[in-house]
Write a protein that holds these residues in place. Structure first.
Motif, PDB file in Angstrom:
ATOM      1  N   ASN A  45       0.673 123.390  46.005  1.00 16.37           N
ATOM      2  CA  ASN A  45      -0.722 123.834  45.838  1.00 16.37           C
ATOM      3  C   ASN A  45      -0.977 125.279  46.251  1.00 16.37           C
ATOM      4  N   TRP A  46       0.033 126.121  46.119  1.00 14.87           N
ATOM      5  CA  TRP A  46      -0.160 127.554  46.315  1.00 14.87           C
ATOM      6  C   TRP A  46      -0.581 128.151  44.985  1.00 14.87           C
ATOM      7  N   GLU A  47      -1.516 129.082  45.037  1.00 17.30           N
ATOM      8  CA  GLU A  47      -2.048 129.713  43.829  1.00 17.30           C
ATOM      9  C   GLU A  47      -1.377 131.062  43.598  1.00 17.30           C
ATOM     10  N   TYR A  48      -0.864 131.257  42.405  1.00 15.71           N
ATOM     11  CA  TYR A  48      -0.267 132.535  42.010  1.00 15.71           C
ATOM     12  C   TYR A  48      -1.385 133.570  41.873  1.00 15.71           C
ATOM     13  N   LEU A  49      -1.221 134.719  42.544  1.00 16.72           N
ATOM     14  CA  LEU A  49      -2.237 135.772  42.507  1.00 16.72           C
ATOM     15  C   LEU A  49      -1.838 136.961  41.647  1.00 16.72           C
ATOM     16  N   GLY A  50      -0.562 137.072  41.315  1.00 20.06           N
ATOM     17  CA  GLY A  50      -0.117 138.187  40.496  1.00 20.06           C
ATOM     18  C   GLY A  50       1.101 138.863  41.099  1.00 20.06           C
ATOM     19  N   VAL A  51       1.571 139.886  40.399  1.00 20.34           N
ATOM     20  CA  VAL A  51       2.763 140.610  40.830  1.00 20.34           C
ATOM     21  C   VAL A  51       2.448 142.096  40.881  1.00 20.34           C
ATOM     22  N   GLU A  52       3.021 142.757  41.862  1.00 25.94           N
ATOM     23  CA  GLU A  52       2.951 144.210  41.976  1.00 25.94           C
ATOM     24  C   GLU A  52       4.330 144.736  41.592  1.00 25.94           C
ATOM     25  N   GLU A  53       4.404 145.502  40.509  1.00 26.75           N
ATOM     26  CA  GLU A  53       5.670 146.090  40.074  1.00 26.75           C
ATOM     27  C   GLU A  53       5.756 147.491  40.668  1.00 26.75           C
ATOM     28  N   LEU A  54       6.632 147.645  41.636  1.00 29.80           N
ATOM     29  CA  LEU A  54       6.789 148.912  42.334  1.00 29.80           C
ATOM     30  C   LEU A  54       8.122 149.536  41.968  1.00 29.80           C
ATOM     31  N   ASP A  55       8.375 150.714  42.454  1.00 33.38           N
ATOM     32  CA  ASP A  55       9.605 151.435  42.114  1.00 33.38           C
ATOM     33  C   ASP A  55      10.817 150.752  42.748  1.00 33.38           C
ATOM     34  N   GLY A  56      11.544 149.992  41.956  1.00 31.51           N
ATOM     35  CA  GLY A  56      12.765 149.365  42.429  1.00 31.51           C
ATOM     36  C   GLY A  56      12.616 147.949  42.950  1.00 31.51           C
ATOM     37  N   PHE A  57      11.399 147.481  43.123  1.00 25.52           N
ATOM     38  CA  PHE A  57      11.214 146.108  43.581  1.00 25.52           C
ATOM     39  C   PHE A  57       9.866 145.565  43.116  1.00 25.52           C
ATOM     40  N   ASN A  58       9.719 144.250  43.229  1.00 24.53           N
ATOM     41  CA  ASN A  58       8.500 143.558  42.797  1.00 24.53           C
ATOM     42  C   ASN A  58       8.014 142.654  43.920  1.00 24.53           C
ATOM     43  N   VAL A  59       6.698 142.540  44.044  1.00 27.05           N
ATOM     44  CA  VAL A  59       6.075 141.688  45.050  1.00 27.05           C
ATOM     45  C   VAL A  59       5.227 140.652  44.324  1.00 27.05           C
ATOM     46  N   VAL A  60       5.607 139.380  44.446  1.00 27.83           N
ATOM     47  CA  VAL A  60       4.868 138.290  43.835  1.00 27.83           C
ATOM     48  C   VAL A  60       4.000 137.661  44.926  1.00 27.83           C
ATOM     49  N   ASN A  61       2.695 137.572  44.653  1.00 26.31           N
ATOM     50  CA  ASN A  61       1.719 137.147  45.667  1.00 26.31           C
ATOM     51  C   ASN A  61       1.157 135.765  45.367  1.00 26.31           C
ATOM     52  N   TYR A  62       1.007 134.969  46.434  1.00 28.50           N
ATOM     53  CA  TYR A  62       0.452 133.624  46.355  1.00 28.50           C
ATOM     54  C   TYR A  62      -0.564 133.437  47.476  1.00 28.50           C
ATOM     55  N   ALA A  63      -1.473 132.490  47.282  1.00 31.44           N
ATOM     56  CA  ALA A  63      -2.445 132.135  48.320  1.00 31.44           C
ATOM     57  C   ALA A  63      -2.528 130.615  48.422  1.00 31.44           C
ATOM     58  N   TYR A  64      -2.780 130.157  49.629  1.00 31.62           N
ATOM     59  CA  TYR A  64      -2.950 128.725  49.891  1.00 31.62           C
ATOM     60  C   TYR A  64      -4.388 128.489  50.324  1.00 31.62           C
ATOM     61  N   LYS A  65      -5.046 127.574  49.628  1.00 29.01           N
ATOM     62  CA  LYS A  65      -6.454 127.247  49.890  1.00 29.01           C
ATOM     63  C   LYS A  65      -7.330 128.494  49.785  1.00 29.01           C
ATOM     64  N   LYS A  66      -7.201 129.180  48.652  1.00 29.91           N
ATOM     65  CA  LYS A  66      -7.986 130.383  48.400  1.00 29.91           C
ATOM     66  C   LYS A  66      -9.415 129.997  48.034  1.00 29.91           C
ATOM     67  N   SER A  67     -10.350 130.744  48.559  1.00 30.56           N
ATOM     68  CA  SER A  67     -11.755 130.544  48.249  1.00 30.56           C
ATOM     69  C   SER A  67     -12.022 130.924  46.792  1.00 30.56           C
ATOM     70  N   TYR A  68     -12.933 130.219  46.160  1.00 31.77           N
ATOM     71  CA  TYR A  68     -13.320 130.560  44.793  1.00 31.77           C
ATOM     72  C   TYR A  68     -14.278 131.752  44.758  1.00 31.77           C
ATOM     73  N   TYR A  69     -14.873 132.065  45.911  1.00 30.76           N
ATOM     74  CA  TYR A  69     -15.940 133.065  45.947  1.00 30.76           C
ATOM     75  C   TYR A  69     -15.492 134.437  46.425  1.00 30.76           C
ATOM     76  N   ASP A  70     -14.354 134.507  47.108  1.00 33.24           N
ATOM     77  CA  ASP A  70     -13.868 135.795  47.595  1.00 33.24           C
ATOM     78  C   ASP A  70     -12.341 135.713  47.724  1.00 33.24           C
ATOM     79  N   ASP A  71     -11.752 136.709  48.309  1.00 31.80           N
ATOM     80  CA  ASP A  71     -10.290 136.754  48.405  1.00 31.80           C
ATOM     81  C   ASP A  71      -9.751 136.158  49.699  1.00 31.80           C
ATOM     82  N   LYS A  72     -10.524 135.341  50.370  1.00 35.52           N
ATOM     83  CA  LYS A  72     -10.063 134.714  51.602  1.00 35.52           C
ATOM     84  C   LYS A  72      -9.239 133.472  51.271  1.00 35.52           C
ATOM     85  N   ALA A  73      -8.259 133.198  52.137  1.00 36.95           N
ATOM     86  CA  ALA A  73      -7.416 132.019  51.977  1.00 36.95           C
ATOM     87  C   ALA A  73      -6.903 131.603  53.343  1.00 36.95           C
ATOM     88  N   GLU A  74      -6.394 130.380  53.417  1.00 37.50           N
ATOM     89  CA  GLU A  74      -5.805 129.905  54.666  1.00 37.50           C
ATOM     90  C   GLU A  74      -4.508 130.649  54.967  1.00 37.50           C
TER      91      GLU A  74
END
Length: 167
Positions: A45-74
């Motif tokens: 139940n982790w939510e995929y938030l997107g990927v940051e493609e940087l020079d030479g590496f990538n950061v894939v972001n997830y959130a657990y129990k993310k609020s529907y109203y803002d960017d807060k999560a557990e």
């Protein structure tokens, strides 16, 4: 009736807390390829938030129990992988002191010892190292919308050889 309600409340709190990741699960994800890691986190139940493609590496972001109203999560989870080398770094951020202490206690139970402590940009940084893994913890604070100070706990997980490359 009171006993049933108490039992239901206890079981509900355990099941909600159990959906977050244990340190063993985090270490297992570190060994997975991205597709397998994404499937595993989705099942938990982790939510995929997107990927940051940087020079030479990538950061894939997830959130657990993310609020529907803002960017807060557990909790937040970063799966970082490099284009040219087979190195995967994992970062998990929790907002619960209890969950953070659970991780720290597990690190210590596995033989992790503090090898360095310092302050960086007002944050407390501690480096724990075991026989094969290094855990960099950062404790910081921020003001919430009610001007109350809240703590944020971040754990970066590296193999000892990966940590040596950062020195």
């Amino acid at each position: 009736m009171k006993k049933i309600f108490l039992l239901f409340t206890i079981l509900l709190s355990f099941s909600a807390f159990a959906q977050n990741l244990t340190l063993s699960e985090v270490l297992a994800i570190k060994k997975m390829e991205l597709g397998d890691a994404d499937d595993y986190l989705s099942r938990k139940n982790w939510e995929y938030l997107g990927v940051e493609e940087l020079d030479g590496f990538n950061v894939v972001n997830y959130a657990y129990k993310k609020s529907y109203y803002d960017d807060k999560a557990e909790s937040f989870f970063k799966y970082i992988y490099f284009d040219s080398v087979d190195i995967k770094l994992i970062t998990i951020q929790v907002n619960s002191k209890e969950k953070f202490n659970t991780y720290i206690n597990q690190i210590k139970d596995w033989g992790g010892k503090i090898i360095n402590t310092y302050i960086k940009n007002g944050d407390m940084v501690k480096i724990y190292q075991g026989s094969t893994m290094t855990y960099k913890t950062t404790t910081s604070t921020q003001q919430n919308e009610f001007d109350a100070t809240t703590s944020i706990y971040i754990i970066e997980i590296l193999t000892n050889s990966e940590y040596e490359l950062t020195l």
